[in-house]
Design an enzyme around this catalytic site. Structure first.
Site, short mmCIF file in Angstrom:
data_model
loop_
_atom_site.label_atom_id
_atom_site.label_comp_id
_atom_site.label_asym_id
_atom_site.label_seq_id
_atom_site.Cartn_x
_atom_site.Cartn_y
_atom_site.Cartn_z
N SER A 299 0.83 -1.23 0.00
CA SER A 299 0.00 0.00 0.00
C SER A 299 0.85 1.26 0.00
O SER A 299 0.34 2.36 0.16
CB SER A 299 -0.93 0.01 1.22
OG SER A 299 -0.17 0.17 2.41
N HIS B 241 -44.00 17.75 -1.39
CA HIS B 241 -44.21 16.91 -2.60
C HIS B 241 -43.85 17.69 -3.87
O HIS B 241 -44.39 17.40 -4.93
CB HIS B 241 -45.65 16.42 -2.71
CG HIS B 241 -46.19 15.80 -1.47
ND1 HIS B 241 -46.20 14.45 -1.26
CD2 HIS B 241 -46.73 16.37 -0.36
CE1 HIS B 241 -46.73 14.19 -0.06
NE2 HIS B 241 -47.05 15.34 0.51
N SER C 88 -22.85 23.77 -22.98
CA SER C 88 -22.96 22.57 -23.80
C SER C 88 -21.99 22.67 -24.97
O SER C 88 -21.67 23.75 -25.43
CB SER C 88 -24.40 22.48 -24.31
OG SER C 88 -24.46 21.72 -25.49
N LYS D 157 -26.84 27.00 -23.39
CA LYS D 157 -26.96 26.25 -22.14
C LYS D 157 -26.17 26.85 -20.98
O LYS D 157 -25.03 27.29 -21.14
CB LYS D 157 -26.51 24.81 -22.36
CG LYS D 157 -27.47 24.02 -23.20
CD LYS D 157 -28.70 23.62 -22.42
CE LYS D 157 -28.40 22.35 -21.64
NZ LYS D 157 -29.51 21.97 -20.78
N ASN E 140 -25.55 25.28 -17.33
CA ASN E 140 -25.84 24.10 -16.49
C ASN E 140 -25.22 24.23 -15.11
O ASN E 140 -24.13 24.80 -14.95
CB ASN E 140 -25.30 22.83 -17.17
CG ASN E 140 -25.96 22.58 -18.51
OD1 ASN E 140 -27.12 22.96 -18.72
ND2 ASN E 140 -25.22 21.96 -19.42
N GLU F 256 -24.58 19.48 -9.51
CA GLU F 256 -24.80 18.09 -9.93
C GLU F 256 -23.65 17.20 -9.46
O GLU F 256 -23.85 16.07 -9.02
CB GLU F 256 -24.95 18.02 -11.46
CG GLU F 256 -26.25 18.66 -11.92
CD GLU F 256 -26.31 18.87 -13.44
OE1 GLU F 256 -25.53 18.24 -14.17
OE2 GLU F 256 -27.16 19.67 -13.88
N1 ARG Z 1 -0.24 -1.55 5.55
C1 ARG Z 1 -1.04 -1.89 6.67
C2 ARG Z 1 -2.35 -1.13 6.60
O1 ARG Z 1 -2.39 -0.16 5.94
C3 ARG Z 1 -0.37 -1.51 7.95
C4 ARG Z 1 -0.41 -2.54 9.04
C5 ARG Z 1 0.22 -3.77 8.61
N2 ARG Z 1 0.28 -4.75 9.66
C6 ARG Z 1 0.54 -6.01 9.36
N3 ARG Z 1 0.59 -6.82 10.32
N4 ARG Z 1 0.74 -6.37 8.11
O2 ARG Z 1 -3.34 -1.48 7.20
#
Ligand code: ARG
Length: 490
Positions: free
Chosen positions: A20, A150, A271, A277, A279, A284
């Site tokens: 991550s 309504h 548009s 137009k 908008n 939205e």
């Molecule tokens: N990358 C993990 C998360 O974002 C952090 C914690 C990871 N802990 C583990 N035991 N792999 O949630």
């Protein structure tokens, strides 16, 4: 760096699938300051030496200005930062920063630090938006318009009353966020992987230096729970749903058919093919982003509901919907605020709209009640009058004696035609709004009272926010001061 047991690297596709790091940039700063607080705690409790502390803190300080690249070989930001510290100062010293800490308490801690800031930003933005609404209400406290139920004309009202109603929902959104903060602002650090540590740490040190309210007592709870996130995304889903209603009203009111308001050109789109137009894309998009925030909330709940206690990697998947929910709601609140500051109110169109209809019918019925008629009978009489006026295609006020007696028939036993005519003629748009004196109604006087009290409330809430923001700022400055003391001293 963590693969002490294995002799092989992780399979590349598995690694790419699970890492991550790239999405963790949002918590990089928080991870660094959290690590600094932890390392200071280790030092203050004689777990690591002053020399080691100095080197680790310095390395972490340098990382504040580093940008993460895709090529990093780490599971996440926690591994990346630790490995960067180790590569700067060596394993013997840098390898001490993770003493008595797990990524399991660390990630929850980082998320809480980030959410503290997000909640404060949102709360401050909400107050700014409320202020714009109340000031606009103040300018429109005599701007007459129909009120709708309504989406059909219901009663005569004032534009200020609508604007103040949005302000009041936003005050509740503010309150919900403000109190959710107390549950976010608790520290899981020191819970370790799940069951704590045998090293003599002091969890309270981190709580105090970073101005958390308290430690989360139970270490299993500390690493397992994401209820603070579930609460936060629920609260912002409600907030966005309120904004979506405002957007929908304003989209309808800015159609050529209603033409009650007009957005400034700078806030509209056009548009590619129809040159005329204009908008309301901003409104939205606000409606559309509301759906996405609700979708994020559902993703997060769905991840949480199937998990056993303790850290599970599924929890990592919460981060993207969380970042995007914060981002979308913060953006939405600030753009709606500027849009409203520049809105054009077409007062005469609004006012003309109340003239053609039968919006005084309830006022007439209530006047009959004041003349001692039962409400249900009054309702029947006025219903007949409205139908007659509709059939004759004229306003209620121009119905003649003959029209009246023909339409109400038997009900004449309850009220004479001459009294009825007097009552109908006595009721005007102005009298309707003058006589509507019930607490919180559309009456003229109620607008003054509501505006005054909301302006006072804004000031009171702003003060609360200044105090809360100062506490976070004080925490980061206190930590920096402690870090600097050590970095310079040795
Ligand atoms: N990358 C993990 C998360 O974002 C952090 C914690 C990871 N802990 C583990 N035991 N792999 O949630």
């Amino acid at each position: 760096m963590y693969r002490s047991r294995f002799n092989v690297d992780m399979n590349k596709s598995s690694f790419n699938y699970t890492s991550s790091t790239v999405n963790d940039t949002q918590i990089m700063f928080y991870d660094i300051i959290g690590s600094q607080a932890h390392v200071l705690m280790l030092y203050k409790n004689n777990i690591i030496t002053k020399t080691d502390t100095n080197k680790i803190l310095k390395a972490l300080e340098e990382l504040k200005t580093t940008t993460i690249t895709n090529e990093s070989n780490s599971d996440d930001i926690h591994e990346l930062i630790e490995s960067l510290v180790v590569s700067k100062i060596g394993l013997v010293c840098g390898g001490k920063m993770h003493t008595a800490r797990s990524r399991n308490d660390q990630i929850s801690f980082d998320l809480r630090l980030k959410l503290r800031d997000d909640v404060n930003t949102l709360c401050i933005n909400i107050l700014d938006l409320i202020e714009v609404l109340v000031l606009l209400a103040n300018k429109n406290k005599r701007t007459i318009m129909p009120l709708y139920t309504h989406l059909q004309q219901a009663q005569i009202g004032l534009f200020s009353h609508y604007l103040l109603s949005y302000a009041d929902s936003l005050f509740r959104d503010f309150d919900r966020l403000y109190y959710a903060y107390d549950r976010i602002n608790e520290s899981p650090l020191g819970a370790g992987p799940i069951g704590g540590t045998s090293i003599a740490i002091d969890r309270k040190f981190v709580v105090d230096i970073l101005n958390f309210k308290q430690s989360i007592h139970n270490s299993i709870d500390a690493v397992s729970t994401r209820d603070f996130i579930a609460e936060y995304v629920s609260v912002i889903s409600i907030l966005m749903t309120n904004i979506s209603r405002l957007s929908e009203d304003f989209i309808i009111w800015s159609t050529s058919e209603f033409a009650f308001i007009e957005l400034d050109d700078a806030f509209t789109s056009t548009s590619s093919i129809m040159p005329h137009k204009k908008n309301c894309d901003v409104l939205e998009i606000a409606r559309g982003k509301t759906s996405r925030v609700i979708g994020n909330m559902i993703s997060i709940f769905t991840i949480l509901k199937g998990l056993p206690s303790g850290y599970n990697r599924d929890l990592q998947e919460i981060k993207l919907p969380l970042w995007s929910s914060s981002e979308m709601s913060i953006q939405t609140i600030s753009v709606i605020k500027i849009l409203l500051e520049n809105i054009i109110v077409k007062k005469s169109n609004m006012e003309n709209m109340v003239l053609g209809g039968y919006l005084t019918s309830l006022d007439i019925a209530e006047e009959l009640v004041k003349h001692k008629l039962t409400f249900r009978i009054a309702h029947k009489i006025v219903g007949k009058l409205v139908q007659a006026a509709y059939d004759l295609n004229k306003p209620l006020s121009t119905l003649t004696n003959v029209d009246l007696s023909k339409s109400i028939g038997n009900y004449e036993q309850y009220i004479s035609i001459s009294s009825l005519i007097k009552i109908i003629k006595s009721i005007t748009t102005n009298s309707s709004l003058r006589n509507r004196t019930s607490y919180g109604s559309s009456g003229f006087n109620e607008q003054y009272k509501m505006i005054k009290s909301r302006l006072q409330k804004i000031e009171k809430y702003k003060l609360k926010m200044t105090k809360r923001k100062n506490k976070v700022n004080e925490a980061t400055s206190r930590l920096s001061a402690e870090v600097n003391k050590i970095i310079k001293r040795v």
